[in-house]
Design a protein around this motif. Structure first.
Motif, mmCIF file in Angstrom:
data_model
loop_
_atom_site.group_PDB
_atom_site.id
_atom_site.type_symbol
_atom_site.label_atom_id
_atom_site.label_comp_id
_atom_site.label_asym_id
_atom_site.label_seq_id
_atom_site.Cartn_x
_atom_site.Cartn_y
_atom_site.Cartn_z
ATOM 1 N N MET A 153 0.801 -1.419 -0.001
ATOM 2 C CA MET A 153 0.065 -0.188 -0.234
ATOM 3 C C MET A 153 1.166 1.043 -0.348
ATOM 4 S SD MET A 153 -3.146 1.300 2.499
ATOM 5 C CE MET A 153 -1.381 2.189 3.524
ATOM 6 N N TYR A 154 2.242 1.186 1.236
ATOM 7 C CA TYR A 154 2.545 2.514 0.703
ATOM 8 C C TYR A 154 3.730 2.251 -0.616
ATOM 9 C CZ TYR A 154 2.491 1.002 5.801
ATOM 10 O OH TYR A 154 2.550 0.963 6.919
ATOM 11 N N GLN A 155 3.995 2.055 -1.136
ATOM 12 C CA GLN A 155 4.367 1.430 -2.676
ATOM 13 C C GLN A 155 3.439 2.126 -3.336
ATOM 14 O OE1 GLN A 155 5.715 -1.997 -3.903
ATOM 15 N NE2 GLN A 155 7.127 -2.377 -1.811
ATOM 16 N N TRP A 156 2.323 1.908 -3.274
ATOM 17 C CA TRP A 156 0.920 2.821 -4.494
ATOM 18 C C TRP A 156 0.874 3.681 -4.360
ATOM 19 C CZ3 TRP A 156 -1.810 -1.939 -2.421
ATOM 20 C CH2 TRP A 156 -1.883 -3.488 -2.769
ATOM 21 N N ILE A 157 0.936 4.144 -2.734
ATOM 22 C CA ILE A 157 0.758 5.799 -2.541
ATOM 23 C C ILE A 157 1.960 6.752 -2.300
ATOM 24 C CG2 ILE A 157 0.456 7.332 -0.869
ATOM 25 C CD1 ILE A 157 -1.675 4.888 0.370
ATOM 26 N N PHE A 193 8.200 5.747 9.692
ATOM 27 C CA PHE A 193 8.235 6.854 8.460
ATOM 28 C C PHE A 193 8.773 7.739 7.882
ATOM 29 C CE2 PHE A 193 11.881 10.391 8.885
ATOM 30 C CZ PHE A 193 11.336 11.160 8.638
ATOM 31 N N SER A 194 9.855 7.193 6.587
ATOM 32 C CA SER A 194 9.702 7.792 5.034
ATOM 33 C C SER A 194 8.191 7.988 5.000
ATOM 34 C CB SER A 194 10.560 6.420 4.633
ATOM 35 O OG SER A 194 9.928 4.871 4.571
ATOM 36 N N PHE A 195 7.231 6.918 4.734
ATOM 37 C CA PHE A 195 5.628 6.600 4.519
ATOM 38 C C PHE A 195 5.703 8.190 4.826
ATOM 39 C CE2 PHE A 195 2.045 5.995 3.793
ATOM 40 C CZ PHE A 195 1.257 5.614 3.042
ATOM 41 N N VAL A 196 4.967 8.040 6.151
ATOM 42 C CA VAL A 196 4.133 9.748 6.836
ATOM 43 C C VAL A 196 5.183 11.102 6.438
ATOM 44 C CG1 VAL A 196 3.658 10.578 8.828
ATOM 45 C CG2 VAL A 196 3.741 8.232 8.274
ATOM 46 N N ASP A 197 6.689 11.141 6.242
ATOM 47 C CA ASP A 197 7.779 12.194 5.885
ATOM 48 C C ASP A 197 7.267 12.821 4.169
ATOM 49 O OD1 ASP A 197 9.254 14.048 6.033
ATOM 50 O OD2 ASP A 197 10.195 12.536 4.457
ATOM 51 N N LYS A 198 6.960 10.801 3.254
ATOM 52 C CA LYS A 198 6.978 11.800 1.379
ATOM 53 C C LYS A 198 5.401 11.908 2.030
ATOM 54 C CE LYS A 198 9.820 8.555 0.190
ATOM 55 N NZ LYS A 198 9.935 7.239 -0.763
ATOM 56 N N GLY A 199 4.091 11.840 2.840
ATOM 57 C CA GLY A 199 3.078 12.597 2.626
ATOM 58 C C GLY A 199 2.524 13.585 3.081
ATOM 59 N N MET A 200 3.413 13.538 4.236
ATOM 60 C CA MET A 200 3.069 15.306 4.804
ATOM 61 C C MET A 200 4.042 16.321 4.096
ATOM 62 S SD MET A 200 1.373 14.871 7.848
ATOM 63 C CE MET A 200 1.378 16.607 8.551
ATOM 64 N N ARG A 201 5.337 16.140 2.903
ATOM 65 C CA ARG A 201 5.863 16.978 2.342
ATOM 66 C C ARG A 201 5.173 17.411 1.145
ATOM 67 N NH1 ARG A 201 11.571 17.047 3.062
ATOM 68 N NH2 ARG A 201 12.499 16.399 4.461
ATOM 69 N N HIS A 202 4.597 16.696 1.175
ATOM 70 C CA HIS A 202 2.801 16.391 0.153
ATOM 71 C C HIS A 202 2.129 17.245 0.111
ATOM 72 C CE1 HIS A 202 0.565 15.709 -3.857
ATOM 73 N NE2 HIS A 202 -0.052 15.210 -2.893
ATOM 74 N N MET A 203 1.138 17.486 1.523
ATOM 75 C CA MET A 203 0.630 18.222 2.154
ATOM 76 C C MET A 203 0.541 19.312 2.008
ATOM 77 S SD MET A 203 -2.489 14.983 2.880
ATOM 78 C CE MET A 203 -1.027 14.103 4.355
ATOM 79 N N VAL A 204 1.767 19.182 3.391
ATOM 80 C CA VAL A 204 2.161 20.521 3.752
ATOM 81 C C VAL A 204 3.459 20.734 4.372
ATOM 82 C CG1 VAL A 204 2.459 21.229 6.552
ATOM 83 C CG2 VAL A 204 0.777 18.909 5.802
ATOM 84 N N GLY A 205 3.890 20.451 3.401
ATOM 85 C CA GLY A 205 5.869 21.644 3.263
ATOM 86 C C GLY A 205 6.527 19.698 3.759
ATOM 87 N N PRO A 206 7.836 20.926 3.625
ATOM 88 C CA PRO A 206 9.226 20.071 4.278
ATOM 89 C C PRO A 206 9.343 20.578 6.017
ATOM 90 C CG PRO A 206 9.772 22.059 3.153
ATOM 91 C CD PRO A 206 8.311 22.029 2.432
ATOM 92 N N ASP A 207 8.631 21.312 6.116
ATOM 93 C CA ASP A 207 8.782 21.807 7.788
ATOM 94 C C ASP A 207 7.073 21.145 9.069
ATOM 95 O OD1 ASP A 207 10.663 23.216 7.479
ATOM 96 O OD2 ASP A 207 9.973 25.105 7.039
ATOM 97 N N TRP A 208 6.744 20.258 7.680
ATOM 98 C CA TRP A 208 5.691 19.801 8.750
ATOM 99 C C TRP A 208 5.600 19.288 10.136
ATOM 100 C CZ3 TRP A 208 5.355 14.958 10.471
ATOM 101 C CH2 TRP A 208 6.024 13.932 10.261
ATOM 102 N N ARG A 209 6.930 18.772 10.577
ATOM 103 C CA ARG A 209 7.093 18.397 11.756
ATOM 104 C C ARG A 209 7.586 19.233 12.839
ATOM 105 N NH1 ARG A 209 12.569 14.438 11.549
ATOM 106 N NH2 ARG A 209 13.182 16.093 9.756
#
Length: 257
Positions: A153-157, A193-209
């Protein structure tokens, strides 16, 4: 009589005629202004997925089921009872008088699992094949689990976030609004983390944390909330586990147990 009088005192007469005074009603109204800390999951909470993801999970789990789970070996228990009139055997409704004991599915992640389970049961019934419901449920559940464990699922998304992730701008707006009003945020997810990080960067930006006071990945919920034996560990920027002893959770850092 006291309850009936209370209902009539609180509500207009035309509304009272529609209510059963012996029933119990829940009042879910709450002032979010009074809530200082907000917690989020990632999948289907911060990240809303398109319906196109469900057939992918269904097909992959079906292939896993056919390839790996040919034998019936294990039993399960702890079924939950659900409301009568909503039960199906395969694709056919079950009469209420049978009083079935079935598993209760509670979230959107369960949709592909419900569809696969219904189709397999319907196939067995349609071909007059004997089967044990508990064994079948175990095998279907394991097949769905493998879709997640193997990272399919992570790969598809990750390969097509525009297709699978919906309303990322709304997620960005909500998080920023909460932070702007001085709220504290935390994120606890079972995803890596890698999956969440890519998704959050896509939605929120690189400073999402920086929006979150605490971020915990691969949390292994629901046992995360009850198992206190595992200590927290910190992850570096690449998602690798560190050896530091954790005495407190710091903003902008990533943790897991």
């Amino acid at each position: 009589q006291d309850m009936r009088r209370l209902v009539h005192d609180l509500l207009p007469p035309e509304v009272c005629s529609l209510l059963n005074p012996a029933a119990i009603y829940a009042n879910n109204e709450i002032s979010l202004r009074d809530v200082e800390v907000y917690g989020f999951d990632y999948d289907y909470t911060l990240a809303q997925y398109a319906d196109a993801l469900h057939p992918e999970i269904f097909s992959a789990a079906r292939d896993i089921l056919i390839e790996h789970y040919k034998s019936l070996l294990m039993k399960i228990d702890a079924f939950h009872y659900v409301q009568l009139g909503t039960a199906y055997r395969g694709l056919q409704p079950v009469p209420d008088e049978e009083g079935p004991s079935i598993k209760q599915f509670m979230d959107i992640f369960s949709l592909p699992e419900m569809a696969l389970l219904s189709c397999v049961v319907d196939y067995f019934l349609g071909h007059s094949l004997e089967f044990d419901q508990a064994h079948l449920y175990k095998d279907v559940t394991d097949a769905i689990r493998d879709v997640h464990v193997k990272g399919l699922m992570y790969q598809w998304i990750e390969q097509d976030m525009e297709k699978y992730i919906l309303r990322g701008d709304e997620t960005f707006a909500v998080l920023n609004r909460l932070v702007a009003h001085g709220k504290q945020l935390f994120l606890i997810t079972n995803s890596p983390f890698s999956f969440v990080d890519k998704g959050m960067r896509h939605m929120v930006g690189p400073d999402w944390r920086q929006l979150f006071d605490v971020v915990i990945v691969q949390a292994d919920k629901p046992s995360f909330f009850t198992d206190r034996r595992k200590p927290f560990r910190k992850l570096d920027e690449k998602g690798s586990l560190q050896w530091d002893r954790i005495t407190r959770l710091e903003k902008g850092k990533i943790y897991r147990q």
